[in-house]
Design a protein around this motif. Structure first.
Motif, mmCIF file in Angstrom:
data_model
loop_
_atom_site.group_PDB
_atom_site.id
_atom_site.type_symbol
_atom_site.label_atom_id
_atom_site.label_comp_id
_atom_site.label_asym_id
_atom_site.label_seq_id
_atom_site.Cartn_x
_atom_site.Cartn_y
_atom_site.Cartn_z
ATOM 1 N N GLY A 96 0.763 -1.227 -0.067
ATOM 2 C CA GLY A 96 -0.006 0.072 -0.018
ATOM 3 C C GLY A 96 0.789 1.269 -0.115
ATOM 4 O O GLY A 96 0.180 2.254 -0.347
ATOM 5 N N ILE A 97 2.028 0.975 0.483
ATOM 6 C CA ILE A 97 2.989 2.390 0.307
ATOM 7 C C ILE A 97 3.435 2.693 -1.046
ATOM 8 O O ILE A 97 3.810 3.905 -1.254
ATOM 9 N N ILE A 98 3.201 1.846 -1.901
ATOM 10 C CA ILE A 98 3.648 1.781 -3.411
ATOM 11 C C ILE A 98 2.281 1.632 -4.205
ATOM 12 O O ILE A 98 2.061 0.627 -5.028
ATOM 13 N N PRO A 99 1.195 2.704 -4.269
ATOM 14 C CA PRO A 99 -0.027 2.280 -4.895
ATOM 15 C C PRO A 99 0.215 1.837 -6.365
ATOM 16 O O PRO A 99 -0.681 0.828 -6.796
ATOM 17 N N PRO A 100 0.876 2.591 -7.280
ATOM 18 C CA PRO A 100 0.962 2.069 -8.616
ATOM 19 C C PRO A 100 1.574 0.769 -8.843
ATOM 20 O O PRO A 100 1.362 0.061 -9.488
ATOM 21 N N LEU A 101 2.385 0.192 -7.729
ATOM 22 C CA LEU A 101 3.017 -1.479 -7.809
ATOM 23 C C LEU A 101 1.977 -2.282 -7.214
ATOM 24 O O LEU A 101 1.640 -3.128 -7.872
ATOM 25 N N ARG A 102 1.081 -1.804 -6.163
ATOM 26 C CA ARG A 102 0.177 -2.814 -5.808
ATOM 27 C C ARG A 102 -1.154 -2.927 -6.519
ATOM 28 O O ARG A 102 -1.592 -4.150 -6.602
ATOM 29 N N ARG A 103 -1.412 -1.866 -7.301
ATOM 30 C CA ARG A 103 -2.484 -2.114 -8.216
ATOM 31 C C ARG A 103 -2.406 -3.438 -9.289
ATOM 32 O O ARG A 103 -3.345 -4.249 -9.149
#
Length: 278
Positions: A54-61
């Motif tokens: 969640g700290i890196i939203p573009p990666l989590r998505r």
């Protein structure tokens, strides 16, 4: 009139072949339940894996979408769904008597992050199917109509619940949409009816669900999706009676089910609601 809470009428009559099929379906049921349990564990692990991302939203998505797609697809197969027998189609604006949009024709499930997607509610399979296609944030209305956001697992529990949750005023719908857009959480799928039906009618929406929303085409657009399940056989995917456990057992015991979707893109909705009050 139409009663939206009565299970669809089925003319299915089990003959000799049908009775023999029940004997065959018993081991199939046990295998499907094992696959369904595996899918549930997969989705739980997927949610735990995505928490620190969640700290890196573009990666989590993309990671969340890939994991949820696999888990939801596996769960639907365990419940007896054959995707090749269904289909997805963009709703014809001419049949709906809508002005053609000025932009190019959209494709199914093209909602961007933060967009609102309104769907009819017929059972927990709605959540699995839309979770597979969109990987969205899910929103259900509380008893007073206030919107409550859920994750995929939370939405499954809410879709199978027998009672509405108590009122909640933590977030308004525009705030949920903004959070989904800023946090790369995908579109927001909302079931404004708040109750499961057999798909034959649309229940009235509570005004409190849309409090603070200026217009349907803002802030990131609104799309509509209708799910139509097969109505043949001895049991259909419409969950209007019985507990969630009974529903899952009956679904898994049937040879197969199909689902077909009609998608009205945000561009068509914007044309339809232009100049009209919410």
């Amino acid at each position: 009139g139409v009663n939206p809470f009565v299970p669809p009428w089925s003319h299915y009559k089990a003959g000799v072949l049908g009775r023999c099929l029940k004997v065959v379906m018993l081991p199939v049921l046990l295998m499907r339940l094992l696959v369904l349990l595996t899918a549930g564990i997969w989705l739980l692990v997927a949610e735990l894996v995505c928490l620190p991302l969640g700290i890196i939203p573009p990666l989590r998505r993309p990671v969340q979408w890939l994991l949820n797609y696999a888990g939801c697809c596996l769960a639907l197969i365990a419940l007896g769904f054959w995707f090749v027998a269904g289909g997805n189609q963009v709703a014809d604006h001419r049949r709906l008597k809508l002005m053609p949009p000025k932009v190019s024709r959209s494709i199914c499930f093209d909602a961007p992050r933060g967009a609102l997607v309104l769907a009819n509610m017929q059972g927990l399979t709605d959540v699995l199917y839309l979770g597979m296609k969109l990987c969205p944030v899910f929103v259900f209305p509380a008893a007073d109509g206030s919107p409550i956001a859920y994750s995929l697992l939370g939405a499954l529990a809410r879709a199978a619940a027998e009672r509405l949750p108590p009122p909640s005023a933590t977030q308004t719908l525009p705030e949920i949409l903004q959070a989904a857009h800023a946090g790369w959480k995908g579109p927001v799928v909302m079931f404004p009816e708040g109750a499961r039906t057999n798909g034959s009618a649309i229940l009235a929406w509570k005004p409190g669900s849309f409090k603070g929303l200026e217009a349907m085409d803002k802030p990131y657009g609104t799309a509509l999706v209708a799910l139509e399940y097969s109505k043949g056989g001895a049991y259909t995917p419409h969950h209007t009676v019985g507990s969630a456990l009974q529903h899952v057992l009956h679904l898994s015991f049937q040879p197969f089910h199909t689902v077909r979707t009609s998608w009205l893109p945000a561009s068509d909705v914007a044309v339809a609601v232009k100049g009209k009050a919410l």
